[in-house]
Design a protein around this motif. Structure first.
Motif, mmCIF file in Angstrom:
data_model
loop_
_atom_site.group_PDB
_atom_site.id
_atom_site.type_symbol
_atom_site.label_atom_id
_atom_site.label_comp_id
_atom_site.label_asym_id
_atom_site.label_seq_id
_atom_site.Cartn_x
_atom_site.Cartn_y
_atom_site.Cartn_z
ATOM 1 N N PRO A 23 -0.660 -3.049 -4.852
ATOM 2 C CA PRO A 23 0.047 -2.415 -3.677
ATOM 3 C C PRO A 23 -0.317 -1.176 -2.984
ATOM 4 N N GLU A 24 -0.970 -0.136 -3.848
ATOM 5 C CA GLU A 24 -1.335 0.957 -3.346
ATOM 6 C C GLU A 24 -2.377 0.881 -2.143
ATOM 7 N N PHE A 25 -3.264 -0.040 -2.462
ATOM 8 C CA PHE A 25 -4.345 -0.420 -1.313
ATOM 9 C C PHE A 25 -3.921 -0.792 -0.231
ATOM 10 N N TRP A 26 -2.672 -1.829 -0.101
ATOM 11 C CA TRP A 26 -2.161 -2.414 1.010
ATOM 12 C C TRP A 26 -1.328 -1.420 1.862
ATOM 13 N N ILE A 27 -0.809 -0.379 0.842
ATOM 14 C CA ILE A 27 -0.188 0.537 1.758
ATOM 15 C C ILE A 27 -0.983 1.515 2.511
ATOM 16 N N PHE A 28 -2.174 1.663 1.786
ATOM 17 C CA PHE A 28 -3.366 2.487 2.411
ATOM 18 C C PHE A 28 -3.670 1.902 3.805
ATOM 19 N N LEU A 29 -3.749 0.613 3.768
ATOM 20 C CA LEU A 29 -4.314 -0.140 4.779
ATOM 21 C C LEU A 29 -3.251 -0.077 6.044
ATOM 22 N N VAL A 30 -1.999 -0.371 5.701
ATOM 23 C CA VAL A 30 -0.974 -0.228 6.783
ATOM 24 C C VAL A 30 -0.864 1.202 7.355
ATOM 25 N N LEU A 31 -0.922 1.931 6.429
ATOM 26 C CA LEU A 31 -0.605 3.413 7.087
ATOM 27 C C LEU A 31 -2.019 3.953 7.759
ATOM 28 N N SER A 32 -3.203 3.620 7.354
ATOM 29 C CA SER A 32 -4.326 3.614 8.100
ATOM 30 C C SER A 32 -4.430 3.052 9.545
ATOM 31 N N VAL A 33 -3.917 1.634 9.561
ATOM 32 C CA VAL A 33 -3.956 1.274 10.851
ATOM 33 C C VAL A 33 -2.854 1.708 11.970
ATOM 34 N N ILE B 222 -4.167 9.355 0.113
ATOM 35 C CA ILE B 222 -3.666 9.467 -1.257
ATOM 36 C C ILE B 222 -3.424 8.132 -1.811
ATOM 37 N N PHE B 223 -2.827 7.217 -0.959
ATOM 38 C CA PHE B 223 -2.583 5.832 -1.505
ATOM 39 C C PHE B 223 -4.148 5.292 -1.918
ATOM 40 N N LEU B 224 -4.972 5.639 -1.131
ATOM 41 C CA LEU B 224 -6.338 5.093 -1.543
ATOM 42 C C LEU B 224 -7.178 5.498 -2.879
ATOM 43 N N GLN B 225 -6.531 6.822 -3.042
ATOM 44 C CA GLN B 225 -7.258 7.469 -4.183
ATOM 45 C C GLN B 225 -6.215 6.748 -5.389
ATOM 46 N N LEU B 226 -4.910 6.389 -5.278
ATOM 47 C CA LEU B 226 -4.180 5.885 -6.257
ATOM 48 C C LEU B 226 -4.515 4.353 -6.540
ATOM 49 N N SER B 227 -5.341 3.784 -5.564
ATOM 50 C CA SER B 227 -5.741 2.367 -5.753
ATOM 51 C C SER B 227 -6.900 2.255 -6.621
ATOM 52 N N LYS B 228 -7.417 3.341 -7.057
ATOM 53 C CA LYS B 228 -8.527 3.460 -8.003
ATOM 54 C C LYS B 228 -8.143 3.334 -9.546
ATOM 55 N N LYS B 229 -8.439 2.238 -9.993
ATOM 56 C CA LYS B 229 -7.838 1.926 -11.337
ATOM 57 C C LYS B 229 -8.673 2.284 -12.468
ATOM 58 N N VAL B 230 -8.168 2.599 -13.520
ATOM 59 C CA VAL B 230 -8.990 3.268 -14.701
ATOM 60 C C VAL B 230 -9.400 1.900 -15.418
ATOM 61 N N ASP B 231 -8.936 0.918 -15.406
ATOM 62 C CA ASP B 231 -9.194 -0.144 -16.247
ATOM 63 C C ASP B 231 -10.561 -0.968 -15.602
ATOM 64 N N ILE B 232 -10.853 -0.475 -14.253
ATOM 65 C CA ILE B 232 -11.960 -1.112 -13.744
ATOM 66 C C ILE B 232 -13.119 -0.201 -13.355
ATOM 67 N N GLN B 233 -13.212 0.954 -14.281
ATOM 68 C CA GLN B 233 -14.095 2.224 -14.146
ATOM 69 C C GLN B 233 -13.755 2.794 -12.753
#
Length: 158
Positions: A111-121, A92-103
């Motif tokens: 921070p959403e991407f880093w939370i995804f990485l920590v939770l994945s590890v 879910i945090f990986l999906q939140l790290s997809k930003k509108v302003d960069i298509q």
């Protein structure tokens, strides 16, 4: 060979190599005991012609190891369940790290991407440890259930 005091499966070849350890416990044995091996875990003598109290002691040790197997299985399943939950939250945090302003591309600076990485590890570590505990618990349960069955049917041969 099986030690009924601590539940340890004795490796016969390894015991033969350690003759000094074996000799120490052989000297402490009663003269009429037919000594087979010394348990490397607890040091008790394993002999042939088990009496009823020895069979009871073996049964108690089997039940203790069976409970340890159940505990390992339960811990492994809980670790696996927690890992799956953390993996879903991480996705879910990986999906939140997809930003509108960069298509709708993944932004690695948010921070959403880093939370995804920590939770994945954490999820990968927990799932690996959980699967290990589940497999170890199942093996232990299978082994000692068979041994208890042999003891109950009086087909146990040491």
């Amino acid at each position: 060979m099986y030690c009924y005091h601590c539940g340890y499966e004795v490796d016969e070849n390894a015991i033969e190599k350690k003759s000094s350890t074996r000799q120490k416990y052989i000297e402490e044995a009663p003269l009429d005991a037919d000594i087979q091996y010394v348990c490397p875990r607890c040091g008790h003598l394993i002999h042939r012609g088990m009496e009823q109290k020895d069979v009871k002691s073996l049964s108690v040790a089997c039940h203790a190891e069976l409970q340890r197997g159940r505990n390992d299985f339960a811990r492994g399943m809980s670790f696996t369940s927690i890992a799956i939950i953390l993996g879903v939250v991480g996705f879910i945090f990986l999906q939140l790290s997809k930003k509108v302003d960069i298509q709708f591309r993944i932004s690695t600076s948010c921070p959403e991407f880093w939370i995804f990485l920590v939770l994945s590890v954490i999820a990968v570590i927990l799932i690996a440890f959980g699967v290990f505990l589940v497999v170890r618990g199942l093996k232990r349960k299978h082994k000692y259930t068979g041994l208890l069955k042999d003891i109950n049917t009086k087909t146990f041969v040491q």
